[in-house]
Design an enzyme around this catalytic site. Structure first.
Site, PDB file in Angstrom:
ATOM      1  N   ASN A 207      53.339  41.356  42.900  1.00 58.39           N
ATOM      2  CA  ASN A 207      53.503  42.037  41.603  1.00 58.39           C
ATOM      3  C   ASN A 207      53.561  43.543  41.841  1.00 58.39           C
ATOM      4  OD1 ASN A 207      50.684  43.160  41.473  1.00 58.39           O
ATOM      5  ND2 ASN A 207      50.207  40.974  41.543  1.00 58.39           N
ATOM      6  N   ASP A 276      48.236  34.713  39.685  1.00 54.53           N
ATOM      7  CA  ASP A 276      47.643  33.560  38.999  1.00 54.53           C
ATOM      8  C   ASP A 276      47.943  32.254  39.738  1.00 54.53           C
ATOM      9  OD1 ASP A 276      46.434  35.031  36.998  1.00 54.53           O
ATOM     10  OD2 ASP A 276      48.284  35.128  35.828  1.00 54.53           O
ATOM     11  N   LYS A 286      61.660  30.195  57.893  1.00 54.03           N
ATOM     12  CA  LYS A 286      62.507  30.785  56.850  1.00 54.03           C
ATOM     13  C   LYS A 286      63.353  29.676  56.203  1.00 54.03           C
ATOM     14  CE  LYS A 286      65.961  34.326  56.176  1.00 54.03           C
ATOM     15  NZ  LYS A 286      66.996  35.125  56.798  1.00 54.03           N
ATOM     16  N   PRO A 302      42.248  30.582  42.512  1.00 63.93           N
ATOM     17  CA  PRO A 302      40.882  30.731  41.998  1.00 63.93           C
ATOM     18  C   PRO A 302      40.758  32.062  41.262  1.00 63.93           C
ATOM     19  CG  PRO A 302      40.977  31.174  44.358  1.00 63.93           C
ATOM     20  CD  PRO A 302      42.325  30.669  43.972  1.00 63.93           C
ATOM     21  N   ASP A 303      39.914  32.111  40.235  1.00 62.71           N
ATOM     22  CA  ASP A 303      39.632  33.389  39.562  1.00 62.71           C
ATOM     23  C   ASP A 303      38.440  34.017  40.295  1.00 62.71           C
ATOM     24  OD1 ASP A 303      38.611  35.442  37.832  1.00 62.71           O
ATOM     25  OD2 ASP A 303      39.897  34.616  36.271  1.00 62.71           O
ATOM     26  N   ILE A 304      38.731  35.035  41.088  1.00 61.42           N
ATOM     27  CA  ILE A 304      37.713  35.634  41.965  1.00 61.42           C
ATOM     28  C   ILE A 304      36.582  36.241  41.131  1.00 61.42           C
ATOM     29  CG2 ILE A 304      37.309  37.329  43.800  1.00 61.42           C
ATOM     30  CD1 ILE A 304      40.380  37.096  44.387  1.00 61.42           C
ATOM     31  N   PHE A 320      38.964  44.332  35.037  1.00 65.53           N
ATOM     32  CA  PHE A 320      40.078  45.073  34.450  1.00 65.53           C
ATOM     33  C   PHE A 320      40.952  44.070  33.707  1.00 65.53           C
ATOM     34  CE2 PHE A 320      40.774  49.561  35.604  1.00 65.53           C
ATOM     35  CZ  PHE A 320      39.582  49.789  36.262  1.00 65.53           C
ATOM     36  N   LYS A 338      34.791  35.642  30.969  1.00 64.24           N
ATOM     37  CA  LYS A 338      34.360  35.860  32.357  1.00 64.24           C
ATOM     38  C   LYS A 338      32.917  36.367  32.446  1.00 64.24           C
ATOM     39  CE  LYS A 338      39.102  36.635  33.904  1.00 64.24           C
ATOM     40  NZ  LYS A 338      39.965  36.929  35.042  1.00 64.24           N
TER      41      LYS A 338
HETATM   42  O1  C5P Z   1      44.490  38.191  35.461  1.00 64.80           O
HETATM   43  P1  C5P Z   1      43.425  38.533  34.458  1.00 64.80           P
HETATM   44  O2  C5P Z   1      43.952  39.302  33.302  1.00 64.80           O
HETATM   45  O3  C5P Z   1      42.544  37.366  34.086  1.00 64.80           O
HETATM   46  O4  C5P Z   1      42.483  39.592  35.246  1.00 64.80           O
HETATM   47  C1  C5P Z   1      41.313  40.062  34.647  1.00 64.80           C
HETATM   48  C2  C5P Z   1      40.320  40.446  35.728  1.00 64.80           C
HETATM   49  O5  C5P Z   1      40.074  39.325  36.572  1.00 64.80           O
HETATM   50  C3  C5P Z   1      40.770  41.569  36.657  1.00 64.80           C
HETATM   51  O6  C5P Z   1      39.613  42.332  36.893  1.00 64.80           O
HETATM   52  C4  C5P Z   1      41.223  40.844  37.913  1.00 64.80           C
HETATM   53  O7  C5P Z   1      40.996  41.642  39.064  1.00 64.80           O
HETATM   54  C5  C5P Z   1      40.346  39.610  37.938  1.00 64.80           C
HETATM   55  N1  C5P Z   1      40.996  38.407  38.511  1.00 64.80           N
HETATM   56  C6  C5P Z   1      40.480  37.810  39.636  1.00 64.80           C
HETATM   57  N2  C5P Z   1      41.054  36.673  40.146  1.00 64.80           N
HETATM   58  C7  C5P Z   1      42.113  36.130  39.561  1.00 64.80           C
HETATM   59  C8  C5P Z   1      42.658  36.699  38.410  1.00 64.80           C
HETATM   60  C9  C5P Z   1      42.083  37.850  37.907  1.00 64.80           C
HETATM   61  O8  C5P Z   1      39.495  38.327  40.201  1.00 64.80           O
HETATM   62  N3  C5P Z   1      42.641  35.032  40.074  1.00 64.80           N
END
Ligand code: C5P
Length: 397
Positions: A207, A276, A286, A302-304, A320, A338
């Site tokens: 991105n 995402d 390739k 995963p959402d870290i 953020f 979150k």
């Molecule tokens: O993508 P999203 O809008 O949910 O991001 C919100 C927050 O979550 C940001 O602080 C981003 O760094 C964090 N995030 C993350 N792992 C992801 C998606 C987002 O840590 N897979």
């Protein structure tokens, strides 16, 4: 805004040529620079160079009759935020450590009422020389900030400690030294930049995050006294001074690095633009072009941040939210989902890749709009806000 005044001392070392660049950077950063040179310093670079770059008269002589009261050694530092000497020779260091005042620079240092910062520059043997090390230790004990020195190739052809830090580095350390330290002793873990999800040996999905906001927050946290670890997606940005950097590519690598570091962190700030989805049907080689439609299978990453924030004993978590519409509504929902004590919301159109940003902070007390400005200014305000909130929420009952 009122210009901040600084006295820049230049002593007799080859690195004096870099003090010209430092003067330019200081002026660009809004400083009113007054240069004072030792006699040896003025043999390396002519005072007129500094006069042209600073726009102010340059002083080299204790007996200079220009000041009305003939007291340049007093007048120059009054109202100054700091005295910075770059380069600082072994001779200057020795004199200051012992309180000697035999020229204008050493005299005004003794008579100053503001912080003193020295950026040493000398041959590696001179740096390691026992008396020099004693003097440096004494100056540190006296509260003088010693910036560097760096290590590497020296003008004399030798390699080792004693190189003057680069002008950009000196400027960052000067500005940090003069800022409040609400995060002293705290460990901050931070993610920054984009992630990159591999498709094949040469391609991937990423991105347009530049990492600028994340690196600005890292620098602001370091300036506030924190020990900072940055887990960074691919970005060419330079690491702020003293910050430890772990480079990663994918969201899963970012998660692994965060999981390793988070047990040591007091505060976790998630600025990274994490993908995402990742590609399920990755190809080791390739992918060759043919006439058929190619389908990429994407699986959720995963959402870290959520995984850190929802752990049993989480650090203080800051997220953020970059949205392209309904900023406050989406950001508020994200903060609640979150479980974040603090979230910084911005519009992607105004933030991604840009040098400026406009951020709204959301916490339990409500919303707090930060004025639009350079990302470093915004980051400093965010860090001040989070430090106050952190101190308040972690106060022992
Ligand atoms: O993508 P999203 O809008 O949910 O991001 C919100 C927050 O979550 C940001 O602080 C981003 O760094 C964090 N995030 C993350 N792992 C992801 C998606 C987002 O840590 N897979």
């Amino acid at each position: 805004m009122k210009q901040k005044r600084i006295v820049l001392g230049v002593t007799g070392g080859v690195a004096a040529y870099k003090a010209a660049e430092l003067t330019r950077l200081l002026v660009k950063a809004g400083w009113d620079v007054h240069v004072v040179m030792t006699e040896a310093g003025s043999r390396f670079v002519l005072p007129v160079t500094f006069q042209a770059l600073s726009g102010n008269p340059v002083y080299t002589d204790q007996w200079d009759a220009r000041p009305d009261n003939n007291m340049a050694h007093i007048n120059l530092t009054r109202g100054a935020a700091a005295v910075l000497v770059a380069p600082a020779t072994a001779d200057l260091i020795a004199k200051v450590a012992h309180g000697l005042c035999d020229d204008l620079l050493t005299t005004l240092i003794a008579a100053r009422d503001c912080p003193l910062l020295l950026a040493p520059a000398m041959n590696r043997q001179m740096w390691d020389n026992a008396p020099n090390q004693r003097n440096v230790a004494q100056l540190k004990a006296d509260g003088v900030a010693i910036l560097g020195p760096g290590s590497g190739e020296q003008a004399c052809g030798e390699v080792g400690d004693g190189r003057m830090l680069e002008p950009e580095d000196i400027l960052m350390r000067l500005e940090a030294a003069l800022r409040p330290k609400p995060l002293a002793g705290k460990r901050v873990l931070l993610t920054a930049g984009p992630t990159f999800e591999r498709i094949d040996a040469v391609r991937g999905i990423t991105n347009s995050s530049s990492g600028k906001m994340g690196f600005a927050v890292a620098r602001a946290a370091w300036e506030a006294g924190a020990e900072v670890v940055i887990v960074a997606g691919e970005t060419p940005l330079a690491t702020p001074p003293d910050c430890r950097r772990i480079d990663v590519q994918s969201a899963q690598q970012m998660l692994a690095a965060v999981e390793l570091e988070v047990p040591h962190a007091d505060i976790f700030i998630s600025v990274a633009a994490v993908a995402d989805y990742y590609v399920l049907n990755q190809s080791e080689h390739k992918i060759k072009k043919d006439a058929h439609i190619l389908t990429l299978e994407l699986a959720p990453n995963p959402d870290i941040l959520a995984s850190v924030a929802c752990a049993p004993k989480p650090p203080f978590c800051v997220g953020f939210a970059a949205e392209s519409e309904n900023l406050l509504e989406y950001a508020d929902a994200k903060r609640r989902r979150k479980q974040l004590p603090l979230l910084a919301a911005n519009l992607v159109q105004q933030a991604m890749g840009a040098d400026d940003n406009e951020v709204i902070l959301l916490d339990d007390a409500g919303t707090h709009r930060l004025p639009r400005g350079p990302k470093l200014d915004v980051a400093r305000q965010l860090v001040a806000h989070l430090a106050a909130l952190y101190t308040h929420t972690r106060k022992p009952a």
